[in-house]
Design a protein around this motif. Sequence first.
Motif, mmCIF file in Angstrom:
data_model
loop_
_atom_site.group_PDB
_atom_site.id
_atom_site.type_symbol
_atom_site.label_atom_id
_atom_site.label_comp_id
_atom_site.label_asym_id
_atom_site.label_seq_id
_atom_site.Cartn_x
_atom_site.Cartn_y
_atom_site.Cartn_z
ATOM 1 N N LEU A 150 0.861 -1.180 0.000
ATOM 2 C CA LEU A 150 0.000 0.000 0.000
ATOM 3 C C LEU A 150 0.897 1.230 0.000
ATOM 4 O O LEU A 150 2.095 1.128 0.256
ATOM 5 N N GLN A 151 0.286 2.392 -0.271
ATOM 6 C CA GLN A 151 1.104 3.601 -0.372
ATOM 7 C C GLN A 151 1.628 4.076 0.987
ATOM 8 O O GLN A 151 2.784 4.457 1.105
ATOM 9 N N THR A 152 0.765 4.080 2.005
ATOM 10 C CA THR A 152 1.147 4.748 3.268
ATOM 11 C C THR A 152 0.907 3.837 4.481
ATOM 12 O O THR A 152 0.197 2.836 4.395
ATOM 13 N N MET A 153 1.448 4.284 5.599
ATOM 14 C CA MET A 153 1.216 3.541 6.840
ATOM 15 C C MET A 153 -0.243 3.672 7.276
ATOM 16 O O MET A 153 -0.799 2.763 7.880
ATOM 17 N N ALA A 154 -0.858 4.805 6.943
ATOM 18 C CA ALA A 154 -2.283 4.962 7.282
ATOM 19 C C ALA A 154 -3.115 3.929 6.517
ATOM 20 O O ALA A 154 -4.074 3.367 7.054
ATOM 21 N N ASP A 155 -2.748 3.657 5.254
ATOM 22 C CA ASP A 155 -3.460 2.635 4.477
ATOM 23 C C ASP A 155 -3.250 1.251 5.085
ATOM 24 O O ASP A 155 -4.183 0.446 5.168
ATOM 25 N N VAL A 156 -2.013 0.967 5.507
ATOM 26 C CA VAL A 156 -1.726 -0.330 6.139
ATOM 27 C C VAL A 156 -2.607 -0.476 7.373
ATOM 28 O O VAL A 156 -3.246 -1.516 7.596
ATOM 29 N N SER A 157 -2.667 0.587 8.144
ATOM 30 C CA SER A 157 -3.455 0.558 9.364
ATOM 31 C C SER A 157 -4.934 0.305 9.039
ATOM 32 O O SER A 157 -5.603 -0.511 9.696
ATOM 33 N N PRO A 163 5.761 3.597 -0.319
ATOM 34 C CA PRO A 163 5.341 4.849 -0.971
ATOM 35 C C PRO A 163 5.979 4.996 -2.346
ATOM 36 O O PRO A 163 7.196 4.884 -2.473
ATOM 37 N N ILE A 164 5.154 5.214 -3.360
ATOM 38 C CA ILE A 164 5.703 5.317 -4.721
ATOM 39 C C ILE A 164 6.437 6.643 -4.883
ATOM 40 O O ILE A 164 6.065 7.653 -4.259
ATOM 41 N N GLY A 165 7.496 6.616 -5.700
ATOM 42 C CA GLY A 165 8.269 7.842 -5.927
ATOM 43 C C GLY A 165 8.364 8.160 -7.407
ATOM 44 O O GLY A 165 7.701 7.548 -8.238
ATOM 45 N N ARG A 208 -8.752 13.085 -1.176
ATOM 46 C CA ARG A 208 -8.216 11.759 -0.884
ATOM 47 C C ARG A 208 -7.335 11.384 -2.062
ATOM 48 O O ARG A 208 -7.745 11.570 -3.210
ATOM 49 N N ASP A 209 -6.142 10.878 -1.805
ATOM 50 C CA ASP A 209 -5.258 10.490 -2.897
ATOM 51 C C ASP A 209 -4.304 9.428 -2.367
ATOM 52 O O ASP A 209 -3.808 9.563 -1.239
ATOM 53 N N GLY A 210 -4.052 8.396 -3.189
ATOM 54 C CA GLY A 210 -3.147 7.341 -2.748
ATOM 55 C C GLY A 210 -1.797 7.936 -2.368
ATOM 56 O O GLY A 210 -1.319 7.806 -1.245
ATOM 57 N N MET A 211 -1.155 8.621 -3.349
ATOM 58 C CA MET A 211 0.108 9.303 -3.071
ATOM 59 C C MET A 211 0.021 10.756 -3.530
ATOM 60 O O MET A 211 0.069 11.678 -2.760
ATOM 61 N N ASN A 212 -0.113 10.964 -4.823
ATOM 62 C CA ASN A 212 -0.066 12.232 -5.566
ATOM 63 C C ASN A 212 1.367 12.528 -5.995
ATOM 64 O O ASN A 212 2.186 13.058 -5.243
ATOM 65 N N GLY A 251 -1.582 10.912 0.151
ATOM 66 C CA GLY A 251 -0.612 10.002 0.772
ATOM 67 C C GLY A 251 0.747 10.672 0.928
ATOM 68 O O GLY A 251 1.467 10.430 1.894
ATOM 69 N N ALA A 252 1.087 11.550 -0.026
ATOM 70 C CA ALA A 252 2.401 12.218 -0.001
ATOM 71 C C ALA A 252 2.626 13.009 1.279
ATOM 72 O O ALA A 252 3.774 13.240 1.680
ATOM 73 N N ALA A 253 1.538 13.425 1.952
ATOM 74 C CA ALA A 253 1.699 14.253 3.157
ATOM 75 C C ALA A 253 2.383 13.466 4.283
ATOM 76 O O ALA A 253 2.997 14.057 5.176
#
Length: 492
Positions: free
Chosen positions: A182-189, A222-224, A351-355, A380-382
């Motif tokens: 997943l993109q972020t730790m919040a998504d994992v949670s 997190p995608i870069g 709402r955005d996965g990463m941006n 997600g980038a935040a």
Amino acid sequence: MSRVVLVSNRVMDLRKAAQAGGVAVALAHIVRTRPSLWFGWSGEVKPAEEAAVPTQTGRMVTVPLSPTEHERYYLGYANSVLWPVFHNRLDVAQFEAGYFEQYIEVNRRLASLLQPLIRAEDVIWVHDYHLIPLAVELRRLGVLNRIGFYLHIPFPPWQTFIALPEHAQLARCLAAYDLVGLQTMADVSNLLDYLANGVHGSVTPDGRIRMFDRLLTVASFPIGIDVADFTRTVRDVALVQGRGMRRIIGVDRLDYTKGLPQKFKAFGQFLESNPQYRRQVVLTQIAPPTRENVGAYADIRQQLETLAGSINGCFGELDWVPIHYIHRAAPRRRLTAIYRSSRIALVTPLRDGMNLVAKEYVASQDPEDPGVLILSRFAGAAEELAQALIVNPYDIYATAEVVRAALEMQLDERRARHRALMAVIEKSDLAEWCNSFLRALSRASANNDPTTWTQPESIRRAMERLSQSVHTSPSDPTERGPQAAPTPTYPC
Ligand code: ADQ
């Protein structure tokens, strides 16, 4: 090095992919740098008989969709159900009979076309919400290879996810993978929260999830971006306007998740509260159309055109138009020059996965005289880009105030924030995203000896959060469902 079999909704010619942005750029990068095969939809819609045959061109294998598949699987279940639900927009989801069945059918058909192409030593990496059931279908056909899944969009709070009538079937589909990224730790949670509450998954001592008799690893990657693509940018002289005119840039697909009406209203509010900046600032919003056949997308276009017209009519002068609204894609090279010529980027999705636009903007800046990134806390980038100016896009007044602060930020502070942001962006670039996912997949096989497996940091932190979480009403406004943006005070 094992061959990576990439599976994604759209497969494109490598040159076009580099122009397309987002997921396509990332996958084209992998195809160019590793032994690989890229399998997925060609983008064509053809009669069912013709849609049954895949076409191979070099490392790419593509399959057309039939008209029914396009309507019910692509526009239907993927983009009118899963996309809004995963972005916490239950209000625009269209739960139509037959969509889910077609979604499973297409995944089954794709699996049957892919299976003969798979070699014993391949690693399979499936991308995004269109293809959640692919691993189950491949397993049914006897595929034993390691299979990883990466979700490019956010995973919603568990109470939202269980509103999907088919949520338990989707969870079963996820259990067929060895690794879910997943993109972020919040998504994992959010995902762990759902697996525990929605389908009685349990976390094993080594940090994996036991559900439906399978052991699943979940972690954030997190995608870069490919940083070098952006750092060589030069300013576009034609865009650097004289007499102190400063540009604020927005670049978003025209999607209801991107917060475009809120962004326009915040800019209108900024002009209302700061008359001294009128005639000195323009907002350039580039918003190419997407998924125009889905009803919710037609509304957003009309809403934006009305808002831009109203703000321009209210504040504009004969020689100054406050909002430049461009409803088409810009060539990528030009886009980087526009980023570099802009004093502020306003990246305010709901709402955005990463941006990736946020990262592209920072990487395109002149380190000696960089611009300022204003970033939604719901991108997600935040989670990574803490040195941006973080805003709540629902709060029109506060966002307008942050625009003023960004315009007035001194050079020293701009440089310091840019340095800190670049350090993060360079560390977690596209190559790191790809390598870390594939490394984790090679460790995550269900047959792996759990004693040699180390628990990823992201899962440890998500578990800590889970054990602390109390399911009361959330403070995140998007978790309370969408809210109407407050009406700004400008008089138009
Ligand atoms: P998207 O929702 O498409 O991607 P984003 O991450 O911003 O969002 O990527 C868009 C890409 O398209 C960027 O590379 C950008 O440069 C390009 N682009 C956007 N508008 C453009 C325009 N007008 N002209 C030219 N190029 C344009 C999904 C998820 C995101 C996640 C990515 C990658 O929704 O949250 O970051 O996948 O995982």
